[in-house]
Design an enzyme around this catalytic site. Structure first.
Site, short mmCIF file in Angstrom:
data_model
loop_
_atom_site.label_atom_id
_atom_site.label_comp_id
_atom_site.label_asym_id
_atom_site.label_seq_id
_atom_site.Cartn_x
_atom_site.Cartn_y
_atom_site.Cartn_z
N SER A 15 0.82 -1.22 0.00
CA SER A 15 0.00 0.00 0.00
C SER A 15 0.85 1.27 0.00
CB SER A 15 -0.91 0.01 1.23
OG SER A 15 -1.72 -1.13 1.23
N TYR A 99 -3.62 -2.89 -9.24
CA TYR A 99 -2.40 -2.26 -8.72
C TYR A 99 -1.33 -2.15 -9.80
CZ TYR A 99 -3.19 -1.41 -3.77
OH TYR A 99 -3.61 -0.88 -2.58
N ILE A 178 -5.42 -9.49 14.88
CA ILE A 178 -5.53 -10.65 13.99
C ILE A 178 -6.17 -11.83 14.72
CG2 ILE A 178 -4.18 -12.31 12.63
CD1 ILE A 178 -2.26 -10.05 11.93
N ASP A 302 4.62 -0.28 7.66
CA ASP A 302 4.91 -1.19 8.77
C ASP A 302 6.40 -1.38 9.02
OD1 ASP A 302 2.20 -1.47 8.79
OD2 ASP A 302 2.17 -3.63 8.39
N HIS A 435 -33.34 8.35 12.86
CA HIS A 435 -34.13 7.39 13.62
C HIS A 435 -34.86 6.42 12.71
CE1 HIS A 435 -36.13 5.98 17.19
NE2 HIS A 435 -37.29 6.03 16.55
P1 NDP Z 1 -1.03 -7.22 17.81
O1 NDP Z 1 0.18 -6.48 18.24
O2 NDP Z 1 -2.30 -6.50 17.60
O3 NDP Z 1 -1.33 -8.39 18.84
C1 NDP Z 1 -0.35 -9.32 19.19
C2 NDP Z 1 -0.95 -10.18 20.29
O4 NDP Z 1 -0.09 -11.27 20.56
C3 NDP Z 1 -1.14 -9.44 21.60
O5 NDP Z 1 -2.28 -9.93 22.22
C4 NDP Z 1 0.13 -9.82 22.36
O6 NDP Z 1 -0.05 -9.78 23.75
C5 NDP Z 1 0.30 -11.24 21.93
N1 NDP Z 1 1.67 -11.73 22.00
C6 NDP Z 1 2.78 -11.12 21.56
N2 NDP Z 1 3.87 -11.91 21.74
C7 NDP Z 1 3.41 -13.04 22.32
C8 NDP Z 1 4.02 -14.23 22.77
N3 NDP Z 1 5.34 -14.41 22.66
N4 NDP Z 1 3.26 -15.19 23.32
C9 NDP Z 1 1.93 -15.02 23.44
N5 NDP Z 1 1.26 -13.92 23.04
C10 NDP Z 1 2.02 -12.93 22.48
O7 NDP Z 1 -0.55 -8.01 16.51
P2 NDP Z 1 -1.35 -8.78 15.39
O8 NDP Z 1 -0.42 -9.87 14.99
O9 NDP Z 1 -2.73 -9.14 15.82
O10 NDP Z 1 -1.46 -7.70 14.25
C11 NDP Z 1 -0.31 -6.98 13.82
C12 NDP Z 1 -0.65 -5.57 13.49
O11 NDP Z 1 -1.31 -5.53 12.25
C13 NDP Z 1 -1.62 -4.89 14.46
O12 NDP Z 1 -1.00 -4.33 15.56
C14 NDP Z 1 -2.24 -3.85 13.59
O13 NDP Z 1 -1.42 -2.72 13.62
C15 NDP Z 1 -2.25 -4.49 12.22
N6 NDP Z 1 -3.57 -5.02 11.91
C16 NDP Z 1 -4.62 -4.18 11.76
C17 NDP Z 1 -5.88 -4.66 11.48
C18 NDP Z 1 -7.03 -3.73 11.35
O14 NDP Z 1 -6.81 -2.53 11.23
N7 NDP Z 1 -8.27 -4.21 11.39
C19 NDP Z 1 -6.12 -6.07 11.28
C20 NDP Z 1 -4.96 -6.89 11.48
C21 NDP Z 1 -3.75 -6.37 11.77
P3 NDP Z 1 0.16 -8.41 24.58
O15 NDP Z 1 -1.05 -7.58 24.34
O16 NDP Z 1 0.30 -8.89 25.97
O17 NDP Z 1 1.41 -7.79 24.04
#
Ligand code: NDP
Length: 458
Positions: A15, A99, A178, A302, A435
């Protein structure tokens, strides 16, 4: 050093990269772009778009379930996962074509292959070297899987989008965007779905009331959420896995998916050798103009790990191109960026959470409503919608808006304009509702959550 054939060479056609290339070319720059995979990057090929198509696919189930309440003699038909994936793939192919065409029409030269910096002005792609005055790195990020025994059995969102069949039992590790989105897809399509969340609650960073509401609704839909739970090993084979956890559970699964965050794609492409500075996370360190430690190398999206959302990457890329090639220097603000989690139901939010607002503004007023949407008085569905406004008591400005419920992303996008424009609670109050809608609740909330009640709930 190769001769400077291009004003701008962009590495990565996601993107951010595509937007920067197109706009720079439109401003008259000689632009090249290289891509080692498919055009469109994470969002189009293995992120936002295919995910949302699967979310739509899953949501259709609700319509069948709700139909009887409205007089339809409806029964839940079987779902053909392979047909959904094939339809999704056709749409992604179509978008990738668009694209490519957009880049061609803009006069951007495309190279297929992985780009690697040879020096600060030279990019090598597939053995050929190209010189450019400016280089933009827009290589995105990739899922991270923690190092536990058996991790090789697990999938990430990349593979989840292309599974041949819907797994009967899925364990998802993680509690972020995710994890919540895929839990909604799998569970709604009929998989027994378990979420392992290492923290106290899922969706860290979102407003606490919204997090609680989301967890409640997901649980009501049959998703099992284990908080304060870390997997320690995955055992078994394709016929069935067992996920062991730190607290001694053994959870059976046909697929184990990790959604534990993403790491910037910065290794093996000559960045450090060219002098680009990386943060400990591996992200390219950039200033507000998206410029790295090397003054002709920029990065957006990213790979910089600032605010990892597609529209933000696109805005960064557009600002970069306008600044360098359009005679219009500007950078973007990351305040009040709305975002949504496309779960079942979705959650969306803009501005500050209640906790952030209390920390930064002191006295805040909270308005909150929780109700059963009119549709469900007939459908019989127990789902509740939650909306919340966070208001600065001193200025009356709305600092944050949060919603869990049907159409939350569509509604919050509109609210985000008001919040960005600095609307006050009085502005919300004098806005006439439409409404009957759920959205009108955002302009009809009059009663503050009493401080005592708030304190008691904490
Ligand atoms: P996130 O950072 O949102 O979530 C990661 C999750 O994994 C958190 O709950 C984190 O816990 C947990 N975690 C991290 N490391 C470990 C570990 N070693 N063991 C167990 N749990 C762990 O990442 P995602 O992968 O879900 O998504 C990546 C990014 O992509 C997002 O932050 C977002 O910016 C983007 N995205 C946006 C979307 C949208 O706009 N709708 C959709 C999908 C992705 P903790 O909270 O404790 O750190």
């Amino acid at each position: 050093m190769a001769s400077r054939d291009f004003d701008l060479f962009v590495i990565g056609a996601g993107s951010g990269g595509v937007r920067a290339a197109r706009i720079a070319a439109r401003h008259g720059a000689r632009v090249a772009i290289c891509e080692e995979s498919r055009y469109g990057g994470t969002c189009v090929i293995r992120g936002c778009v295919p995910k949302k198509l699967l979310v739509y696919g899953a949501s259709v189930r609700d319509a069948f379930e709700d139909a009887r309440g409205f007089g339809w003699d409806a029964h839940l038909p079987t779902h053909d996962w392979a047909a959904l994936i094939a339809a999704k793939d056709r749409e992604i192919d179509r978008l990738e074509g668009i694209y490519r065409k957009l880049l061609g029409d803009a006069g951007v030269t495309s190279f297929a292959g992985r780009g690697r910096l040879i020096d600060r002005h030279t990019v090598e792609v597939d053995g050929r070297r190209h010189g450019a005055d400016t280089i933009l790195v827009a290589t995105g990020a990739w899922p991270v899987v923690p190092p536990i025994p058996g991790r090789e059995h697990a999938i990430t969102s990349n593979e989840a989008l292309d599974l041949e069949a819907l797994p009967r039992r899925v364990v998802i590790v993680g509690g972020g965007f995710i994890a919540v989105e895929f839990a909604g897809i799998f569970a709604t399509l009929g998989a027994e779905t378990t979420l392992l969340v290492r923290g106290e609650q899922l969706l860290r960073g979102f407003d606490d009331d919204a997090r609680v509401e989301m967890a409640r609704e997901m649980t009501a839909r049959g998703i099992t959420i284990h908080t304060r739970t870390l997997p320690t090993a995955i055992e078994g084979d394709e016929r069935g896995f067992t996920v062991r956890t730190a607290v001694g559970q053994e959870i059976a699964a046909d697929k184990v998916m990790f959604a534990t965050g993403r790491k910037p794609n910065t290794t093996g492409i000559g960045l450090v050798e060219a002098g680009v500075k990386l943060a400990p996370s591996g992200a390219i360190e950039v200033d507000e103009w998206s410029r790295s430690a090397v003054d002709n190398i920029y990065a957006v999206g990213d790979v910089t790990d600032r605010l990892n959302l597609t529209p933000v990457a696109i805005a960064e890329a557009h600002a970069f191109a306008d600044t360098l090639y359009g005679g219009r220097p500007r950078h973007i603000t990351r305040r009040n960026v709305p975002s949504a989690v496309f779960g079942q139901p979705p959650l969306a939010s803009v501005g500050l959470t209640e906790a952030e607002a209390r920390a930064t503004h002191g006295a805040v007023d909270i308005y909150r409503t929780r109700f059963r949407a009119m549709k469900h008085t007939l459908s019989g569905r127990e789902e509740r919608t939650m909306m919340k406004l966070v208001v600065d008591r001193a200025s009356d400005r709305v600092l944050g808006a949060h919603m869990v419920g049907a159409d939350a992303p569509e509604i919050i996008q509109g609210i985000a304009i008001a919040v960005t424009a600095g609307a006050t609670k009085s502005d919300f109050d004098r806005t006439i509702g439409i409404h009957p809608t759920a959205a009108e609740e955002f302009v009809t909330m009059r009663d503050k959550v009493p401080e005592a009640q708030k304190a008691a709930a904490e």
